[in-house]
Design a protein around this motif. Sequence first.
Motif, PDB file in Angstrom:
ATOM      1  N   ASP A 135       1.804   7.254  10.195  1.00  0.00           N
ATOM      2  CA  ASP A 135       3.170   7.006   9.709  1.00  0.00           C
ATOM      3  C   ASP A 135       3.260   7.413   8.240  1.00  0.00           C
ATOM      4  N   HIS A 136       3.594   8.677   8.016  1.00  0.00           N
ATOM      5  CA  HIS A 136       3.715   9.195   6.657  1.00  0.00           C
ATOM      6  C   HIS A 136       5.108   9.803   6.485  1.00  0.00           C
ATOM      7  N   ARG A 137       5.377  10.391   5.346  1.00  0.00           N
ATOM      8  CA  ARG A 137       6.702  10.969   5.080  1.00  0.00           C
ATOM      9  C   ARG A 137       6.950  12.241   5.886  1.00  0.00           C
ATOM     10  N   ILE A 138       5.891  12.924   6.286  1.00  0.00           N
ATOM     11  CA  ILE A 138       5.998  14.045   7.216  1.00  0.00           C
ATOM     12  C   ILE A 138       5.028  13.772   8.358  1.00  0.00           C
ATOM     13  N   THR A 161      -0.863   7.554   5.117  1.00  0.00           N
ATOM     14  CA  THR A 161      -0.112   6.754   6.077  1.00  0.00           C
ATOM     15  C   THR A 161       0.094   5.357   5.506  1.00  0.00           C
ATOM     16  N   ARG A 162       1.097   4.668   5.999  1.00  0.00           N
ATOM     17  CA  ARG A 162       1.157   3.232   5.777  1.00  0.00           C
ATOM     18  C   ARG A 162       0.559   2.555   7.008  1.00  0.00           C
ATOM     19  N   LEU A 163       0.408   1.237   6.957  1.00  0.00           N
ATOM     20  CA  LEU A 163      -0.168   0.533   8.092  1.00  0.00           C
ATOM     21  C   LEU A 163       0.678   0.760   9.338  1.00  0.00           C
ATOM     22  N   CYS A 164      -0.004   1.090  10.428  1.00  0.00           N
ATOM     23  CA  CYS A 164       0.672   1.293  11.713  1.00  0.00           C
ATOM     24  C   CYS A 164      -0.369   1.131  12.815  1.00  0.00           C
ATOM     25  N   GLU A 166      -7.866   6.634   3.329  1.00  0.00           N
ATOM     26  CA  GLU A 166      -7.219   6.693   2.028  1.00  0.00           C
ATOM     27  C   GLU A 166      -6.997   5.283   1.481  1.00  0.00           C
ATOM     28  N   SER A 167      -7.160   5.149   0.169  1.00  0.00           N
ATOM     29  CA  SER A 167      -6.789   3.909  -0.530  1.00  0.00           C
ATOM     30  C   SER A 167      -6.176   4.354  -1.856  1.00  0.00           C
ATOM     31  N   THR A 168      -5.030   4.990  -1.741  1.00  0.00           N
ATOM     32  CA  THR A 168      -4.396   5.619  -2.892  1.00  0.00           C
ATOM     33  C   THR A 168      -4.096   4.612  -3.995  1.00  0.00           C
ATOM     34  N   PHE A 169      -3.693   3.401  -3.602  1.00  0.00           N
ATOM     35  CA  PHE A 169      -3.239   2.405  -4.567  1.00  0.00           C
ATOM     36  C   PHE A 169      -4.080   1.137  -4.521  1.00  0.00           C
ATOM     37  N   LEU A 170      -4.010   0.372  -5.593  1.00  0.00           N
ATOM     38  CA  LEU A 170      -4.512  -0.996  -5.610  1.00  0.00           C
ATOM     39  C   LEU A 170      -3.387  -1.936  -5.194  1.00  0.00           C
ATOM     40  N   ASP A 171      -3.755  -3.150  -4.832  1.00  0.00           N
ATOM     41  CA  ASP A 171      -2.781  -4.092  -4.300  1.00  0.00           C
ATOM     42  C   ASP A 171      -1.667  -4.404  -5.300  1.00  0.00           C
ATOM     43  N   ASP A 222       0.012  -2.458  -6.832  1.00  0.00           N
ATOM     44  CA  ASP A 222       1.047  -1.450  -6.648  1.00  0.00           C
ATOM     45  C   ASP A 222       1.420  -1.289  -5.178  1.00  0.00           C
ATOM     46  N   ALA A 223       1.386  -2.406  -4.449  1.00  0.00           N
ATOM     47  CA  ALA A 223       1.673  -2.364  -3.010  1.00  0.00           C
ATOM     48  C   ALA A 223       3.081  -1.851  -2.724  1.00  0.00           C
ATOM     49  N   GLU A 224       4.040  -2.142  -3.610  1.00  0.00           N
ATOM     50  CA  GLU A 224       5.399  -1.648  -3.394  1.00  0.00           C
ATOM     51  C   GLU A 224       5.449  -0.121  -3.456  1.00  0.00           C
ATOM     52  N   LEU A 225       4.698   0.460  -4.395  1.00  0.00           N
ATOM     53  CA  LEU A 225       4.621   1.915  -4.462  1.00  0.00           C
ATOM     54  C   LEU A 225       3.990   2.478  -3.195  1.00  0.00           C
ATOM     55  N   ALA A 226       2.925   1.824  -2.733  1.00  0.00           N
ATOM     56  CA  ALA A 226       2.245   2.281  -1.520  1.00  0.00           C
ATOM     57  C   ALA A 226       3.212   2.301  -0.345  1.00  0.00           C
ATOM     58  N   GLU A 227       4.011   1.259  -0.203  1.00  0.00           N
ATOM     59  CA  GLU A 227       4.970   1.192   0.891  1.00  0.00           C
ATOM     60  C   GLU A 227       6.051   2.264   0.734  1.00  0.00           C
ATOM     61  N   ARG A 228       6.505   2.471  -0.491  1.00  0.00           N
ATOM     62  CA  ARG A 228       7.571   3.443  -0.725  1.00  0.00           C
ATOM     63  C   ARG A 228       7.126   4.850  -0.343  1.00  0.00           C
ATOM     64  N   TYR A 229       5.892   5.196  -0.700  1.00  0.00           N
ATOM     65  CA  TYR A 229       5.405   6.552  -0.439  1.00  0.00           C
ATOM     66  C   TYR A 229       4.567   6.647   0.831  1.00  0.00           C
ATOM     67  N   ARG A 230       4.506   5.548   1.576  1.00  0.00           N
ATOM     68  CA  ARG A 230       3.775   5.489   2.850  1.00  0.00           C
ATOM     69  C   ARG A 230       2.306   5.829   2.671  1.00  0.00           C
ATOM     70  N   HIS A 231       1.681   5.022   1.826  1.00  0.00           N
ATOM     71  CA  HIS A 231       0.247   5.101   1.592  1.00  0.00           C
ATOM     72  C   HIS A 231      -0.362   3.718   1.785  1.00  0.00           C
ATOM     73  N   LEU A 232      -1.693   3.644   1.654  1.00  0.00           N
ATOM     74  CA  LEU A 232      -2.420   2.386   1.792  1.00  0.00           C
ATOM     75  C   LEU A 232      -2.973   1.930   0.453  1.00  0.00           C
ATOM     76  N   THR A 233      -3.171   0.632   0.345  1.00  0.00           N
ATOM     77  CA  THR A 233      -3.926   0.073  -0.770  1.00  0.00           C
ATOM     78  C   THR A 233      -5.367  -0.151  -0.328  1.00  0.00           C
ATOM     79  N   ALA A 234      -6.245  -0.376  -1.298  1.00  0.00           N
ATOM     80  CA  ALA A 234      -7.645  -0.659  -0.970  1.00  0.00           C
ATOM     81  C   ALA A 234      -7.752  -1.917  -0.116  1.00  0.00           C
ATOM     82  N   LYS A 235      -6.933  -2.921  -0.415  1.00  0.00           N
ATOM     83  CA  LYS A 235      -6.987  -4.167   0.357  1.00  0.00           C
ATOM     84  C   LYS A 235      -6.527  -3.931   1.792  1.00  0.00           C
ATOM     85  N   GLN A 236      -5.496  -3.124   1.980  1.00  0.00           N
ATOM     86  CA  GLN A 236      -5.042  -2.823   3.340  1.00  0.00           C
ATOM     87  C   GLN A 236      -6.100  -2.044   4.117  1.00  0.00           C
TER      88      GLN A 236
END
Length: 304
Positions: A140-143, A209-212, A228-233, A235-249
Amino acid sequence: MSNRELVVLGTASQTPTRTRNHNGYLLRWDGRGLLFDPGEGTQRQMTFAGVSANDVDHLCLTHFHGDHCLGVPGVVHRMAADRVRGAVHAHYPASGAEYFHHLRHASAHDNAVHLDEHPITGDGEIARDQFGILRAVRLDHRIEAFGYRLEEPEGRRMLPEVLARSGVRGSDIGRVQRGEAVRVGERTVDPQEVSEVRPGQRFAFVMDTRLCDGVFALAENADMLVIESTFLDQDAELAERYRHLTAKQAARVAAESGVRCLVLTHFSQRYTDPRRFHDEAAEVFDGTIVVASDLDRIPVPRRR
């Protein structure tokens, strides 16, 4: 050197840094090589890592954002220049076929490589080779994006003490190992009597991807999960906005899916201390955690 290992060629996300190249990951698996998501600069990283173009049998793209595919022209041209032996199989989302065509033919070159294209249209098996089965699962990503899962079939492990008690000796041992029943005196010894199931190993590759549901399907009981763990927790809002994961996720996926070795990668350039990714993941996952660095060689864990 392990005959099953991950060679990390790049670990940055959108923007490379002085210490992190764009993505690139070569999985060595019993004489086969699967190159995942070669970003810009991958050809040079291969040279630094001692990876030959002849080491690549499968080229696997998760999606067509530049940090995951702009290295394709250089890699393909290198294959042609080095006269790669045999076919190289290219797997990518079918919706990006036009992009792949332009990447493959980005400049004039001696088109000597035998590159077989296998566009992915949905979930399921996409290749079967001596390594086992390669599957693709939608993320589940932007493309449109797919993750990959390699599954080695179950085998059987001989039990020497049981073989001895059963009277199986000499050349009959080889026959039993090949799955044949043998006669010992007045009885027949079946291979299942003197062996046990040897679980096949599992490798999973999850990028943008975001969680799916697909993330968990890919990771289920994986011996190694590269994710991928593009973001830290924070910045979870950024991760959700750009459909990425955090290290915690990513760590939650590993913990809930029975993963043995968690390899975190694809880091945003906004973070300068990689230990923060490890510490955040360790809060929810107590298995092996590797915060990948460029040119790392990470062995796939020994069989369960």
